[in-house]
Design a protein around this motif. Structure first.
Motif, PDB file in Angstrom:
ATOM      1  N   LEU A   1      -5.593   2.829  60.034  1.00  0.00           N
ATOM      2  CA  LEU A   1      -5.409   4.216  59.601  1.00  0.00           C
ATOM      3  C   LEU A   1      -4.207   4.339  58.677  1.00  0.00           C
ATOM      4  O   LEU A   1      -4.284   5.005  57.624  1.00  0.00           O
TER       5      LEU A   1
ATOM      6  N   VAL B   1      -4.353   5.645  54.849  1.00  0.00           N
ATOM      7  CA  VAL B   1      -3.593   6.841  54.470  1.00  0.00           C
ATOM      8  C   VAL B   1      -2.666   6.542  53.298  1.00  0.00           C
ATOM      9  O   VAL B   1      -2.510   7.362  52.372  1.00  0.00           O
TER      10      VAL B   1
ATOM     11  N   ALA C   1      -4.888   6.550  50.156  1.00  0.00           N
ATOM     12  CA  ALA C   1      -5.729   7.713  49.870  1.00  0.00           C
ATOM     13  C   ALA C   1      -4.992   8.734  49.007  1.00  0.00           C
ATOM     14  O   ALA C   1      -3.765   8.860  49.094  1.00  0.00           O
TER      15      ALA C   1
ATOM     16  N   VAL D   1      -6.550  14.304  50.015  1.00  0.00           N
ATOM     17  CA  VAL D   1      -7.386  13.815  51.108  1.00  0.00           C
ATOM     18  C   VAL D   1      -6.569  13.721  52.385  1.00  0.00           C
ATOM     19  O   VAL D   1      -7.009  14.123  53.468  1.00  0.00           O
TER      20      VAL D   1
ATOM     21  N   VAL E   1      -6.962  15.841  56.248  1.00  0.00           N
ATOM     22  CA  VAL E   1      -7.225  15.224  57.549  1.00  0.00           C
ATOM     23  C   VAL E   1      -6.683  16.120  58.659  1.00  0.00           C
ATOM     24  O   VAL E   1      -5.529  16.514  58.661  1.00  0.00           O
TER      25      VAL E   1
ATOM     26  N   ILE F   1     -13.302  18.353  51.005  1.00  0.00           N
ATOM     27  CA  ILE F   1     -12.648  17.157  51.538  1.00  0.00           C
ATOM     28  C   ILE F   1     -12.530  17.235  53.058  1.00  0.00           C
ATOM     29  O   ILE F   1     -12.832  16.278  53.783  1.00  0.00           O
ATOM     30  N   ALA F   2     -12.095  18.390  53.552  1.00  0.00           N
ATOM     31  CA  ALA F   2     -11.986  18.573  54.997  1.00  0.00           C
ATOM     32  C   ALA F   2     -13.350  18.456  55.660  1.00  0.00           C
ATOM     33  O   ALA F   2     -13.487  17.873  56.743  1.00  0.00           O
TER      34      ALA F   2
ATOM     35  N   SER G   1     -15.875  16.668  54.667  1.00  0.00           N
ATOM     36  CA  SER G   1     -16.259  15.253  54.699  1.00  0.00           C
ATOM     37  C   SER G   1     -15.594  14.541  55.867  1.00  0.00           C
ATOM     38  O   SER G   1     -16.217  13.712  56.554  1.00  0.00           O
ATOM     39  N   TYR G   2     -14.325  14.871  56.106  1.00  0.00           N
ATOM     40  CA  TYR G   2     -13.603  14.252  57.227  1.00  0.00           C
ATOM     41  C   TYR G   2     -14.233  14.649  58.562  1.00  0.00           C
ATOM     42  O   TYR G   2     -14.463  13.810  59.436  1.00  0.00           O
TER      43      TYR G   2
ATOM     44  N   GLY H   1     -17.527  12.980  59.090  1.00  0.00           N
ATOM     45  CA  GLY H   1     -17.328  11.563  59.407  1.00  0.00           C
ATOM     46  C   GLY H   1     -16.972  11.360  60.867  1.00  0.00           C
ATOM     47  O   GLY H   1     -17.479  10.448  61.529  1.00  0.00           O
ATOM     48  N   GLN H   2     -16.106  12.234  61.399  1.00  0.00           N
ATOM     49  CA  GLN H   2     -15.721  12.155  62.807  1.00  0.00           C
ATOM     50  C   GLN H   2     -16.924  12.393  63.718  1.00  0.00           C
ATOM     51  O   GLN H   2     -17.142  11.664  64.695  1.00  0.00           O
TER      52      GLN H   2
END
Length: 220
Positions: free
Chosen positions: A57, A61, A64, A68, A72, A81-82, A84-85, A88-89
């Protein structure tokens, strides 16, 4: 550096540093290894996993783009962007649960837990973690027999064991716990209860044969 089981994490860190990319298939492989470590949650393994993933991580970071990194942890789906995060989670959590549940749906495992040789152990372990001696007393079997039977259950990922002080205790894995839901819940057996009484209750349960055991997908 972590042990061989988590060599994957070290390899990913190296790839990220060299090519700034995450290898294809990494999250599927990670899911399978997470399933293994969750089945035997020793403090050492969990510590190795935490440290290894923390390193991955931090590396990601550091590379990135700032927008981005700032996204997170955000809880809004309005920001691309948020969003996508968050997706993904959720996708990774779904993959982990799906992997465990898919294994628990195996016809072979269903037949195994209903086998009179193994069913008493599953029923006993639904009450809590038990030593081999406890299981031998509860199930009315010789310690050598219990040891052989538990080895077979471990090979199928249904039970596992860990050390607690000077003792080894057996427990149901996540897959084993899901499978145990297909077994009858009554009469309940309490850990620490009179062993002869508990043994009779286990025999009562295993005497009742299942006909047409429901598939797990119908319980979801």
């Amino acid at each position: 550096m972590i042990n061989a089981q988590w060599k994957l994490v070290d390899e990913v860190r190296s790839t990220i540093k060299k090519s700034r990319t995450v290898p294809s298939g990494f999250f599927i492989s990670l899911t399978r290894r997470l399933e293994q470590v969750l089945s035997n949650p020793s403090a050492e393994q969990l510590g190795q996993l935490r440290d290894g993933l923390h390193g991955v991580l931090n590396d990601a970071v550091a590379m990135a783009p700032p927008p981005v990194v700032q996204a997170v942890g955000e809880s809004t789906l309005d920001d691309p962007i948020a969003a996508s995060y968050i997706l993904g989670q959720l996708s990774f959590a779904h993959q982990l649960v799906h992997s465990i549940r898919e294994k628990a749906s195996s016809k072979v495992l269903h037949e195994l837990i209903n086998n009179a040789k193994f069913k008493p152990y599953i029923l006993a372990l639904t009450t809590g973690n038990l030593s081999g001696k406890d299981l031998a007393d509860l199930c009315g079997r010789a310690p050598e027999t219990v040891s052989r039977n538990l080895a077979e259950l471990r090979e199928h990922g249904i039970t596992d064991f860990r050390r607690e002080g000077t003792s080894l205790v057996n427990f149901l894995t996540p897959v084993g716990r899901i499978l145990s839901e297909c077994l009858p819940k009554e009469p309940k057996i309490k850990v620490g209860a009179n062993l002869s009484e508990a043994k009779e209750k286990i025999k009562m349960k295993t005497a009742n044969e299942f006909i047409g055991m429901p598939m797990l997908s119908k319980k979801a």
